[in-house]
Design an enzyme around this catalytic site. Structure first.
Site, PDB file in Angstrom:
ATOM      1  N   LYS A 151     -21.419   3.598  -6.917  1.00 28.46           N
ATOM      2  CA  LYS A 151     -20.490   3.926  -8.040  1.00 28.46           C
ATOM      3  C   LYS A 151     -20.449   3.200  -9.394  1.00 28.46           C
ATOM      4  O   LYS A 151     -20.417   3.538 -10.495  1.00 28.46           O
ATOM      5  CB  LYS A 151     -19.109   4.281  -7.220  1.00 28.46           C
ATOM      6  CG  LYS A 151     -18.321   2.848  -7.374  1.00 28.46           C
ATOM      7  CD  LYS A 151     -17.014   3.223  -6.950  1.00 28.46           C
ATOM      8  CE  LYS A 151     -16.202   1.865  -6.367  1.00 28.46           C
ATOM      9  NZ  LYS A 151     -15.819   0.962  -7.464  1.00 28.46           N
ATOM     10  N   ASP A 169       0.685  -1.055   0.025  1.00 24.47           N
ATOM     11  CA  ASP A 169       0.001   0.022  -0.149  1.00 24.47           C
ATOM     12  C   ASP A 169       0.882   1.239  -0.052  1.00 24.47           C
ATOM     13  O   ASP A 169       2.093   1.367   0.453  1.00 24.47           O
ATOM     14  CB  ASP A 169      -0.919   0.098   1.325  1.00 24.47           C
ATOM     15  CG  ASP A 169      -2.247   0.954   0.924  1.00 24.47           C
ATOM     16  OD1 ASP A 169      -3.144   0.242   0.625  1.00 24.47           O
ATOM     17  OD2 ASP A 169      -2.044   1.974   1.210  1.00 24.47           O
ATOM     18  N   LYS A 181     -18.697  -8.201 -13.997  1.00 24.74           N
ATOM     19  CA  LYS A 181     -18.571  -7.517 -12.728  1.00 24.74           C
ATOM     20  C   LYS A 181     -19.349  -6.338 -12.575  1.00 24.74           C
ATOM     21  O   LYS A 181     -20.572  -6.208 -11.756  1.00 24.74           O
ATOM     22  CB  LYS A 181     -17.022  -7.213 -12.175  1.00 24.74           C
ATOM     23  CG  LYS A 181     -17.113  -6.123 -11.049  1.00 24.74           C
ATOM     24  CD  LYS A 181     -17.420  -6.693  -9.885  1.00 24.74           C
ATOM     25  CE  LYS A 181     -17.804  -5.856  -8.936  1.00 24.74           C
ATOM     26  NZ  LYS A 181     -17.062  -6.190  -7.508  1.00 24.74           N
ATOM     27  N   CYS A 229     -19.753   0.477  -3.478  1.00 20.31           N
ATOM     28  CA  CYS A 229     -19.790  -0.395  -4.780  1.00 20.31           C
ATOM     29  C   CYS A 229     -21.024   0.065  -5.591  1.00 20.31           C
ATOM     30  O   CYS A 229     -20.999   0.535  -6.737  1.00 20.31           O
ATOM     31  CB  CYS A 229     -19.757  -1.890  -4.407  1.00 20.31           C
ATOM     32  SG  CYS A 229     -18.371  -2.292  -3.452  1.00 20.31           S
ATOM     33  N   THR A 240     -12.658  -3.012  -9.318  1.00 18.63           N
ATOM     34  CA  THR A 240     -13.642  -2.965 -10.439  1.00 18.63           C
ATOM     35  C   THR A 240     -13.359  -1.751 -11.500  1.00 18.63           C
ATOM     36  O   THR A 240     -13.114  -0.830 -10.903  1.00 18.63           O
ATOM     37  CB  THR A 240     -15.076  -2.703  -9.563  1.00 18.63           C
ATOM     38  OG1 THR A 240     -15.113  -3.729  -8.557  1.00 18.63           O
ATOM     39  CG2 THR A 240     -16.158  -2.410 -10.574  1.00 18.63           C
ATOM     40  N   PHE A 256     -16.331 -10.809  -5.785  1.00 19.43           N
ATOM     41  CA  PHE A 256     -17.833 -10.535  -5.853  1.00 19.43           C
ATOM     42  C   PHE A 256     -18.092 -10.368  -4.168  1.00 19.43           C
ATOM     43  O   PHE A 256     -18.859 -11.046  -3.664  1.00 19.43           O
ATOM     44  CB  PHE A 256     -18.740 -11.692  -6.380  1.00 19.43           C
ATOM     45  CG  PHE A 256     -18.426 -11.634  -7.714  1.00 19.43           C
ATOM     46  CD1 PHE A 256     -19.132 -10.712  -8.349  1.00 19.43           C
ATOM     47  CD2 PHE A 256     -17.537 -12.624  -8.463  1.00 19.43           C
ATOM     48  CE1 PHE A 256     -18.922 -10.805 -10.027  1.00 19.43           C
ATOM     49  CE2 PHE A 256     -17.450 -12.622  -9.875  1.00 19.43           C
ATOM     50  CZ  PHE A 256     -18.038 -11.727 -10.535  1.00 19.43           C
ATOM     51  N   LEU A 257     -17.024 -10.198  -3.510  1.00 14.15           N
ATOM     52  CA  LEU A 257     -17.021 -10.080  -2.026  1.00 14.15           C
ATOM     53  C   LEU A 257     -17.754  -8.979  -1.413  1.00 14.15           C
ATOM     54  O   LEU A 257     -18.022  -8.025  -1.815  1.00 14.15           O
ATOM     55  CB  LEU A 257     -15.647  -9.769  -1.410  1.00 14.15           C
ATOM     56  CG  LEU A 257     -14.655 -10.467  -1.948  1.00 14.15           C
ATOM     57  CD1 LEU A 257     -13.020 -10.112  -1.401  1.00 14.15           C
ATOM     58  CD2 LEU A 257     -14.744 -11.910  -1.696  1.00 14.15           C
ATOM     59  N   GLY A 286     -26.599   1.548  -0.481  1.00 10.33           N
ATOM     60  CA  GLY A 286     -25.493   2.458  -0.486  1.00 10.33           C
ATOM     61  C   GLY A 286     -24.043   1.509  -0.484  1.00 10.33           C
ATOM     62  O   GLY A 286     -23.961   0.710  -1.038  1.00 10.33           O
ATOM     63  N   GLY A 305     -36.489  -0.724   1.249  1.00 17.48           N
ATOM     64  CA  GLY A 305     -36.281   0.138   2.398  1.00 17.48           C
ATOM     65  C   GLY A 305     -35.644   1.528   1.985  1.00 17.48           C
ATOM     66  O   GLY A 305     -36.130   1.947   1.130  1.00 17.48           O
TER      67      GLY A 305
HETATM   68  C1  UGA Z   1     -21.704  -5.508  -3.397  1.00 14.39           C
HETATM   69  C2  UGA Z   1     -21.955  -6.924  -4.106  1.00 14.39           C
HETATM   70  O1  UGA Z   1     -22.749  -7.698  -3.283  1.00 14.39           O
HETATM   71  C3  UGA Z   1     -20.730  -7.665  -4.155  1.00 14.39           C
HETATM   72  O2  UGA Z   1     -21.009  -8.984  -4.804  1.00 14.39           O
HETATM   73  C4  UGA Z   1     -19.631  -6.891  -4.844  1.00 14.39           C
HETATM   74  O3  UGA Z   1     -18.326  -7.625  -4.624  1.00 14.39           O
HETATM   75  C5  UGA Z   1     -19.120  -5.723  -4.191  1.00 14.39           C
HETATM   76  O4  UGA Z   1     -20.646  -4.912  -4.065  1.00 14.39           O
HETATM   77  C6  UGA Z   1     -18.382  -4.978  -4.630  1.00 14.39           C
HETATM   78  O5  UGA Z   1     -18.404  -4.562  -5.851  1.00 14.39           O
HETATM   79  O6  UGA Z   1     -17.187  -5.000  -4.223  1.00 14.39           O
HETATM   80  P1  UGA Z   1     -21.572  -4.779  -0.750  1.00 14.39           P
HETATM   81  O7  UGA Z   1     -21.651  -3.567  -1.317  1.00 14.39           O
HETATM   82  O8  UGA Z   1     -20.458  -5.130   0.326  1.00 14.39           O
HETATM   83  O9  UGA Z   1     -21.569  -5.811  -2.031  1.00 14.39           O
HETATM   84  O10 UGA Z   1     -22.904  -5.007  -0.013  1.00 14.39           O
HETATM   85  P2  UGA Z   1     -24.263  -5.729  -0.551  1.00 14.39           P
HETATM   86  O11 UGA Z   1     -24.491  -6.664   0.459  1.00 14.39           O
HETATM   87  O12 UGA Z   1     -24.651  -6.075  -2.031  1.00 14.39           O
HETATM   88  O13 UGA Z   1     -25.387  -4.400  -0.109  1.00 14.39           O
HETATM   89  C7  UGA Z   1     -25.412  -3.177  -1.011  1.00 14.39           C
HETATM   90  C8  UGA Z   1     -26.369  -2.334  -0.515  1.00 14.39           C
HETATM   91  O14 UGA Z   1     -27.713  -2.861  -0.910  1.00 14.39           O
HETATM   92  C9  UGA Z   1     -26.450  -2.082   0.860  1.00 14.39           C
HETATM   93  O15 UGA Z   1     -26.715  -0.709   1.488  1.00 14.39           O
HETATM   94  C10 UGA Z   1     -27.716  -3.026   1.406  1.00 14.39           C
HETATM   95  O16 UGA Z   1     -28.457  -2.550   2.486  1.00 14.39           O
HETATM   96  C11 UGA Z   1     -28.529  -2.892   0.227  1.00 14.39           C
HETATM   97  N1  UGA Z   1     -29.499  -3.673  -0.006  1.00 14.39           N
HETATM   98  C12 UGA Z   1     -29.283  -5.222  -0.338  1.00 14.39           C
HETATM   99  C13 UGA Z   1     -30.879  -3.583  -0.069  1.00 14.39           C
HETATM  100  O17 UGA Z   1     -31.377  -2.312   0.383  1.00 14.39           O
HETATM  101  N2  UGA Z   1     -31.756  -4.607  -0.266  1.00 14.39           N
HETATM  102  C14 UGA Z   1     -31.498  -5.992  -0.477  1.00 14.39           C
HETATM  103  O18 UGA Z   1     -32.394  -6.705  -0.691  1.00 14.39           O
HETATM  104  C15 UGA Z   1     -30.001  -6.058  -0.332  1.00 14.39           C
END
Ligand code: UGA
Length: 468
Positions: A279, A30, A220, A276, A120, A151-152, A273, A269
């Site tokens: 953006k 880093d 992705k 990921c 990404t 896809f974490l 946010g 809801g």
């Molecule tokens: C997301 C993707 O799910 C990962 O597969 C991907 O690798 C990652 O972006 C990335 O590009 O690095 P992440 O941002 O950690 O992962 O979180 P998510 O669990 O996908 O949730 C994203 C947002 O959607 C959160 O604010 C969550 O509260 C919201 N959400 C999720 C909803 O409002 N409703 C849902 O049914 C699911």
């Protein structure tokens, strides 16, 4: 195998620690020397379940090191690029960090190097990367560039790394895929002991998807954009449910049982946010537009998401009439549970809107307070939900932390000035909250539904027979 990982953010640090855990010798780099020193002392720059113990164990065992980028890539044979690609003003991804890494690799590496792009990035970045590497090569570098999108999910990144649904590899030569297969072999064959869940030892083997680099890069962006679209879709269905007296939970359940739709990401809801989805949706629209495709569908996904905050504020306004001068407790600051990440968190946007309207906000989050303080210094931060609720005229739930499910609502009722709960995550049943004496407003459900459990599901085989 000796592996270099450039970038010690969410993706880089998780990747480095997990690769070390499955037996590779990893050097993680880093630019931020202070961060490297913290990591050498096993202090994490962010909260991610299980990461701290994995970093510390592998560092002690000598399988994981932390160095500056120059020394990390010198003589490296495999380099994972995991640096940030934040949004520019116009929505495009800022690729300056990726370009800088390309130059560092080109200037310090001799012989052959496998460069794996995990950040990404827009489609065709792999091709650009290859050109840059050749252009700046000073020591006769030969290289292959692979796209290997991650896809974490934050909050379950370790689990996702060890038990992915699929591993996607974008290559220009078949032989390169074999090298990648070797790196991921323990995960592909699920032959390691999972350090986070002993019951995962017999987990399903992931799909191994080999494509060209452009397609892998698109997988992705298209995946994240599609998931964001599902969320905006269900949020609109939720608004419709509120208007016509239906229950979005039941609608989502009925829809999700169709395998073509799937039950995941249909939770309505306050909107999506994090660093990921917002953006990546923006960047995907820009990528499409530059390629001559008007992806207006995704522009609407973004617009719907932006309107979620105002919609929730409006619900609060309708109940309180005047927001100015009222104390409002906000439960949750992180963009989702199990992380301390507040980047593009709906809770932060919501608090900004409430403060603009003159509310006095008291907030509680189990992990994200310190990070929230840096972007919102002037609100009251509390050390418990009970402290936040004291004399509040409304409680707003913005992050579905498990801890909130166990709250003592009788105690909270004694503390608040007015028993009003506006739930931006549908954590509770309306009838249950009404019984506890709260006026409960959620998303896409009627405030005081008498049929909370009024959904009856026949097991799928029987249902199939009934339908036949
Ligand atoms: C997301 C993707 O799910 C990962 O597969 C991907 O690798 C990652 O972006 C990335 O590009 O690095 P992440 O941002 O950690 O992962 O979180 P998510 O669990 O996908 O949730 C994203 C947002 O959607 C959160 O604010 C969550 O509260 C919201 N959400 C999720 C909803 O409002 N409703 C849902 O049914 C699911």
């Amino acid at each position: 195998m000796k592996i270099s990982v450039i970038g010690a953010g969410y993706v880089g640090l998780t990747t480095a620690a997990c690769l070390a855990e499955i037996g590779h010798s990893v050097c993680c780099a880093d630019n931020d020397e202070a961060k490297l020193n913290m990591l050498r002392r096993a202090q994490m720059p962010f909260f991610e379940p299980h990461l701290e113990e994995m970093v510390s164990r592998n560092y002690r065992a000598g399988r994981l090191q932390f160095e500056a980028p120059d020394s990390t890539v010198t003589g490296a044979e495999v380099v994972f690029i995991c640096v940030g690609t934040p949004p520019l003003e116009n929505g495009e991804a800022d690729l300056s960090a990726v370009a800088k890494v390309a130059r560092t690799i080109a200037e310090h590496t001799t012989g052959y190097c496998l460069v794996i792009e995990k950040s990404t990035v827009p489609v065709q970045t792999g091709q650009q990367l290859k050109r840059q590497l050749q252009l700046y090569s000073q020591k006769g570098l030969r290289c292959d560039v692979v796209s290997n999108p991650e896809f974490l999910r934050e909050g379950s990144a370790i689990q996702d790394f060890f038990h992915p649904d699929r591993i996607v590899i974008g290559v220009e030569r078949e032989e390169v895929a074999t090298q990648l297969r070797e790196i991921y072999r323990p995960i592909l064959e699920q032959t390691f002991t999972c350090p986070v869940h002993s019951e995962c030892t017999h987990a399903q083997k992931p799909a191994w998807i080999v494509t060209d680099t452009n397609s892998a890069e698109l997988i992705k962006h298209a995946s994240n954009s599609f998931l964001a679209m599902k969320i905006s879709f269900i949020n609109m269905v939720a608004d419709l449910c509120e208007a016509v007296g239906a229950d979005v939970t039941k609608v989502a359940l009925g829809m999700g049982m169709d395998p073509r739709i799937g039950a995941a990401f249909l939770k309505p809801g306050i909107g999506f946010g994090g660093f990921c989805f917002p953006k990546d949706v923006q960047a995907f629209v820009r990528i499409a537009s530059k390629a001559g495709c008007d992806f207006s569908l995704l522009k609407e996904v973004e617009n719907i998401n932006k309107r979620r905050i105002e919609r929730l504020v409006e619900k609060v306004r309708q109940e309180l009439w005047v927001i100015r001068g009222r104390k409002i407790a906000v439960f949750g600051l992180a963009f989702k549970p199990n992380t301390d990440d507040v980047r593009f968190a709906p809770a932060i946007e919501l608090i900004r809107a409430l403060v603009r309207d003159g509310a006095k906000v008291s907030a509680y989050d189990p992990q994200a307070t310190e990070k929230a303080r840096t972007v919102l210094p002037d609100i009251q931060y509390c050390s418990s939900p009970y402290e936040a609720a004291q004399e509040a005229e409304a409680i707003i739930i913005t992050t579905e932390w498990e801890e909130f499910r166990k709250l003592d609502w009788d105690e909270l009722k004694k503390l608040v000035t007015r028993p009003l709960v506006v739930d931006g995550r549908n954590m509770f049943q309306p009838g249950e909250m009404t019984c506890r004496g709260f006026h409960y407003i959620s998303t896409g459900r009627q405030p005081e539904s008498s049929t909370d459990n009024g959904v009856s599901i026949t097991p799928p085989q029987e249902l199939h027979a009934v339908l036949k």
